[in-house]
Design a protein around this motif. Structure first.
Motif, mmCIF file in Angstrom:
data_model
loop_
_atom_site.group_PDB
_atom_site.id
_atom_site.type_symbol
_atom_site.label_atom_id
_atom_site.label_comp_id
_atom_site.label_asym_id
_atom_site.label_seq_id
_atom_site.Cartn_x
_atom_site.Cartn_y
_atom_site.Cartn_z
ATOM 1 N N ALA A 96 0.853 -1.188 0.000
ATOM 2 C CA ALA A 96 0.000 0.000 0.000
ATOM 3 C C ALA A 96 0.891 1.241 0.000
ATOM 4 O O ALA A 96 1.923 1.277 0.674
ATOM 5 C CB ALA A 96 -0.899 0.008 1.229
ATOM 6 N N PHE A 97 0.464 2.256 -0.763
ATOM 7 C CA PHE A 97 1.214 3.501 -0.900
ATOM 8 C C PHE A 97 0.304 4.673 -0.545
ATOM 9 O O PHE A 97 -0.922 4.568 -0.616
ATOM 10 C CB PHE A 97 1.713 3.659 -2.342
ATOM 11 C CG PHE A 97 2.749 2.644 -2.718
ATOM 12 C CD1 PHE A 97 4.089 2.938 -2.584
ATOM 13 C CD2 PHE A 97 2.377 1.392 -3.174
ATOM 14 C CE1 PHE A 97 5.050 2.003 -2.904
ATOM 15 C CE2 PHE A 97 3.328 0.447 -3.501
ATOM 16 C CZ PHE A 97 4.672 0.747 -3.364
ATOM 17 N N PRO A 98 0.901 5.819 -0.198
ATOM 18 C CA PRO A 98 0.084 7.008 0.086
ATOM 19 C C PRO A 98 -0.815 7.348 -1.105
ATOM 20 O O PRO A 98 -0.475 7.077 -2.253
ATOM 21 C CB PRO A 98 1.123 8.108 0.307
ATOM 22 C CG PRO A 98 2.390 7.398 0.654
ATOM 23 C CD PRO A 98 2.332 6.078 -0.059
ATOM 24 N N GLY A 99 -1.950 7.951 -0.807
ATOM 25 C CA GLY A 99 -2.881 8.360 -1.855
ATOM 26 C C GLY A 99 -3.780 7.228 -2.321
ATOM 27 O O GLY A 99 -4.215 7.220 -3.468
ATOM 28 N N HIS A 100 -4.057 6.273 -1.450
ATOM 29 C CA HIS A 100 -4.951 5.148 -1.780
ATOM 30 C C HIS A 100 -4.474 4.376 -3.010
ATOM 31 O O HIS A 100 -5.232 4.113 -3.923
ATOM 32 C CB HIS A 100 -6.394 5.629 -1.985
ATOM 33 C CG HIS A 100 -6.956 6.328 -0.802
ATOM 34 N ND1 HIS A 100 -7.372 5.676 0.324
ATOM 35 C CD2 HIS A 100 -7.147 7.653 -0.560
ATOM 36 C CE1 HIS A 100 -7.804 6.543 1.213
ATOM 37 N NE2 HIS A 100 -7.675 7.755 0.705
#
Length: 182
Positions: A96-100
């Motif tokens: 998972a990465f920032p910004g959905h």
């Protein structure tokens, strides 16, 4: 005979899904690190395929449970490099990465090709894209190409072999490919 056709198709899909699931369980993040050039894209949503910033290459680095992705974009003829850090969601190769945003490795042979599922939320909608990468700046990996076609048969196949000027810069800047010990 007509009743057999749906069962046959279902059987083939189950076998393909089992192969993909097996690949996900055995993922070795140390081997998948390094340079990758984007060769193909497939998605149900055409908006994703017409993004103004087009990915040309990635450089993946794993540090513990964090995955650092350096992305080389071609943005209207100019090269941009973005660095993002994601956290491992589970042991099957999903981060998972920032910004959905999420990256999920669906299939790879580590040395020639990788097929990723990229998910993101934009303007309140979920978008999913399958992306096909190779280690080479020039060639597409034949096995990888056929695996990508199998996985995207119902999605629509959009091969996007690009000149790769931005991918070349990323590879030059970050160094050679890793060497694997079997």
């Amino acid at each position: 005979m007509e009743a057999r056709l749906p069962c046959t198709i279902l059987g083939v899909l189950v076998v393909l899904w089992a192969q993909v699931a097996a690949a996900m369980v055995e993922l070795d993040w140390q081997k998948i690190g390094g340079f990758w050039r984007e060769v193909g894209v497939a998605s149900y949503q055409s908006l994703v395929l017409m993004a103004p910033k087009r990915v040309e290459g990635l450089f993946l680095t794993l540090n513990g449970s964090n995955l650092t992705v350096k992305v080389a974009y071609n943005s209207s003829g100019s090269c941009e490099i973005e660095r993002i850090v994601g956290s491992e969601i589970d042991t099957t190769g999903k981060f998972a990465f920032p910004g959905h945003r999420e990256i999920h490795v669906l299939d790879t042979d580590y040395e020639g090709y990788a097929i990723l599922r990229v998910s993101l939320m934009w303007r309140g909608r979920n978008f999913h894209v399958l992306k096909y990468f190779t280690r080479s700046l020039e060639d597409e990996d034949q096995l990888g190409f056929w695996r990508f076609r199998e996985l995207t048969a119902d999605t629509g196949l959009y091969l996007a072999a690009r000149p790769g000027r931005c991918a070349e810069l990323l590879k030059e800047k970050l160094g050679p490919l890793p060497h694997f010990a079997d």
